[in-house]
Design a protein around this motif. Structure first.
Motif, PDB file in Angstrom:
ATOM      1  N   ARG A   1      -3.614   4.500   4.437  1.00  0.00           N
ATOM      2  CA  ARG A   1      -4.752   4.556   5.348  1.00  0.00           C
ATOM      3  C   ARG A   1      -5.964   3.848   4.752  1.00  0.00           C
ATOM      4  O   ARG A   1      -6.665   3.113   5.432  1.00  0.00           O
ATOM      5  CB  ARG A   1      -5.108   6.003   5.679  1.00  0.00           C
ATOM      6  CG  ARG A   1      -6.279   6.098   6.650  1.00  0.00           C
ATOM      7  CD  ARG A   1      -6.770   7.531   6.843  1.00  0.00           C
ATOM      8  NE  ARG A   1      -7.995   7.529   7.612  1.00  0.00           N
ATOM      9  CZ  ARG A   1      -9.214   7.362   7.081  1.00  0.00           C
ATOM     10  NH1 ARG A   1      -9.366   7.184   5.778  1.00  0.00           N
ATOM     11  NH2 ARG A   1     -10.285   7.363   7.854  1.00  0.00           N
TER      12      ARG A   1
ATOM     13  N   LYS B   1      -7.819   0.806   6.525  1.00  0.00           N
ATOM     14  CA  LYS B   1      -9.204   1.030   6.934  1.00  0.00           C
ATOM     15  C   LYS B   1     -10.128  -0.020   6.326  1.00  0.00           C
ATOM     16  O   LYS B   1     -11.072  -0.471   6.966  1.00  0.00           O
ATOM     17  CB  LYS B   1      -9.648   2.443   6.526  1.00  0.00           C
ATOM     18  CG  LYS B   1     -10.993   2.838   7.076  1.00  0.00           C
ATOM     19  CD  LYS B   1     -10.949   2.956   8.593  1.00  0.00           C
ATOM     20  CE  LYS B   1     -12.268   3.406   9.153  1.00  0.00           C
ATOM     21  NZ  LYS B   1     -12.296   3.349  10.607  1.00  0.00           N
TER      22      LYS B   1
ATOM     23  N   SER C   1     -12.118  -0.628  13.377  1.00  0.00           N
ATOM     24  CA  SER C   1     -11.056  -0.227  14.297  1.00  0.00           C
ATOM     25  C   SER C   1     -11.125   1.271  14.574  1.00  0.00           C
ATOM     26  O   SER C   1     -11.673   2.049  13.806  1.00  0.00           O
ATOM     27  CB  SER C   1      -9.686  -0.588  13.715  1.00  0.00           C
ATOM     28  OG  SER C   1      -9.464   0.141  12.533  1.00  0.00           O
ATOM     29  N   LYS C   2     -10.527   1.631  15.696  1.00  0.00           N
ATOM     30  CA  LYS C   2     -10.457   3.035  16.104  1.00  0.00           C
ATOM     31  C   LYS C   2      -9.148   3.609  15.576  1.00  0.00           C
ATOM     32  O   LYS C   2      -8.105   2.972  15.673  1.00  0.00           O
ATOM     33  CB  LYS C   2     -10.491   3.112  17.627  1.00  0.00           C
ATOM     34  CG  LYS C   2     -10.337   4.494  18.185  1.00  0.00           C
ATOM     35  CD  LYS C   2     -10.271   4.454  19.702  1.00  0.00           C
ATOM     36  CE  LYS C   2      -9.728   5.760  20.223  1.00  0.00           C
ATOM     37  NZ  LYS C   2      -9.305   5.644  21.612  1.00  0.00           N
ATOM     38  N   GLU C   3      -9.205   4.794  15.021  1.00  0.00           N
ATOM     39  CA  GLU C   3      -7.988   5.466  14.575  1.00  0.00           C
ATOM     40  C   GLU C   3      -7.539   6.420  15.669  1.00  0.00           C
ATOM     41  O   GLU C   3      -8.354   7.112  16.274  1.00  0.00           O
ATOM     42  CB  GLU C   3      -8.237   6.216  13.273  1.00  0.00           C
ATOM     43  CG  GLU C   3      -8.550   5.283  12.111  1.00  0.00           C
ATOM     44  CD  GLU C   3      -8.768   6.022  10.814  1.00  0.00           C
ATOM     45  OE1 GLU C   3      -7.788   6.575  10.281  1.00  0.00           O
ATOM     46  OE2 GLU C   3      -9.917   6.041  10.349  1.00  0.00           O
TER      47      GLU C   3
ATOM     48  N   PRO D   1      -0.101   7.847  13.102  1.00  0.00           N
ATOM     49  CA  PRO D   1      -1.447   7.286  13.053  1.00  0.00           C
ATOM     50  C   PRO D   1      -1.398   5.778  13.313  1.00  0.00           C
ATOM     51  O   PRO D   1      -0.505   5.087  12.817  1.00  0.00           O
ATOM     52  CB  PRO D   1      -1.926   7.567  11.629  1.00  0.00           C
ATOM     53  CG  PRO D   1      -0.825   8.236  10.915  1.00  0.00           C
ATOM     54  CD  PRO D   1       0.337   8.353  11.822  1.00  0.00           C
TER      55      PRO D   1
ATOM     56  N   PHE E   1      -4.111   2.156  14.066  1.00  0.00           N
ATOM     57  CA  PHE E   1      -5.425   1.545  14.102  1.00  0.00           C
ATOM     58  C   PHE E   1      -5.445   0.632  15.311  1.00  0.00           C
ATOM     59  O   PHE E   1      -4.492  -0.126  15.537  1.00  0.00           O
ATOM     60  CB  PHE E   1      -5.681   0.733  12.822  1.00  0.00           C
ATOM     61  CG  PHE E   1      -5.987   1.577  11.622  1.00  0.00           C
ATOM     62  CD1 PHE E   1      -7.293   1.759  11.208  1.00  0.00           C
ATOM     63  CD2 PHE E   1      -4.976   2.184  10.906  1.00  0.00           C
ATOM     64  CE1 PHE E   1      -7.588   2.542  10.095  1.00  0.00           C
ATOM     65  CE2 PHE E   1      -5.248   2.964   9.795  1.00  0.00           C
ATOM     66  CZ  PHE E   1      -6.562   3.150   9.388  1.00  0.00           C
ATOM     67  N   GLU E   2      -6.526   0.687  16.090  1.00  0.00           N
ATOM     68  CA  GLU E   2      -6.620  -0.090  17.327  1.00  0.00           C
ATOM     69  C   GLU E   2      -7.936  -0.870  17.385  1.00  0.00           C
ATOM     70  O   GLU E   2      -8.966  -0.390  16.918  1.00  0.00           O
ATOM     71  CB  GLU E   2      -6.627   0.816  18.550  1.00  0.00           C
ATOM     72  CG  GLU E   2      -5.439   1.708  18.715  1.00  0.00           C
ATOM     73  CD  GLU E   2      -5.593   2.637  19.898  1.00  0.00           C
ATOM     74  OE1 GLU E   2      -4.674   2.653  20.728  1.00  0.00           O
ATOM     75  OE2 GLU E   2      -6.622   3.336  19.997  1.00  0.00           O
TER      76      GLU E   2
END
Length: 100
Positions: A5, A9, A15-17, A24, A26-27
């Motif tokens: 992560r 990150k 990004s949105k988690e 999980p 990331f977007e």
């Protein structure tokens, strides 16, 4: 999981988690990458297209169509994960690449 992560990150700090399919992700408008823990390995899922340029480096790992398995008994290949994640992020930002 924490190490994975942290790498992802750092690559995509804006990004949105979220959680998709129980994993999980990331977007940034599109899913960038996902990861998940299993009994014997950690899975990183950056998409098949993001894996292709790194086929030589991935030859020593167990891979699926869009996933890479990292065994718990070996250190995570942080620089390789970072390179693949950067490639995927650029692919999404530049080309609006879908999850394929």
């Amino acid at each position: 999981l924490r190490e994975m992560r942290a790498i992802l990150k750092k690559v995509a700090p804006k990004s949105k988690e979220a959680v998709k399919w129980g994993m999980p992700v990331f977007e940034e408008g599109r899913i960038l990458f996902a990861f998940a823990a299993f009994k014997s390995h950690l899975n990183f899922m950056p998409t098949p297209a993001a894996m292709k340029p790194f086929a030589g480096e991935l030859a020593r790992y167990t891979t699926g169509k869009g996933s890479i398995q990292f065994s718990y008994d070996k250190p995570l290949p942080k620089s390789l994960i970072r390179k693949i994640a950067v490639f995927r992020l650029k692919e999404v930002r530049d080309n609006d690449a879908r999850w394929m």
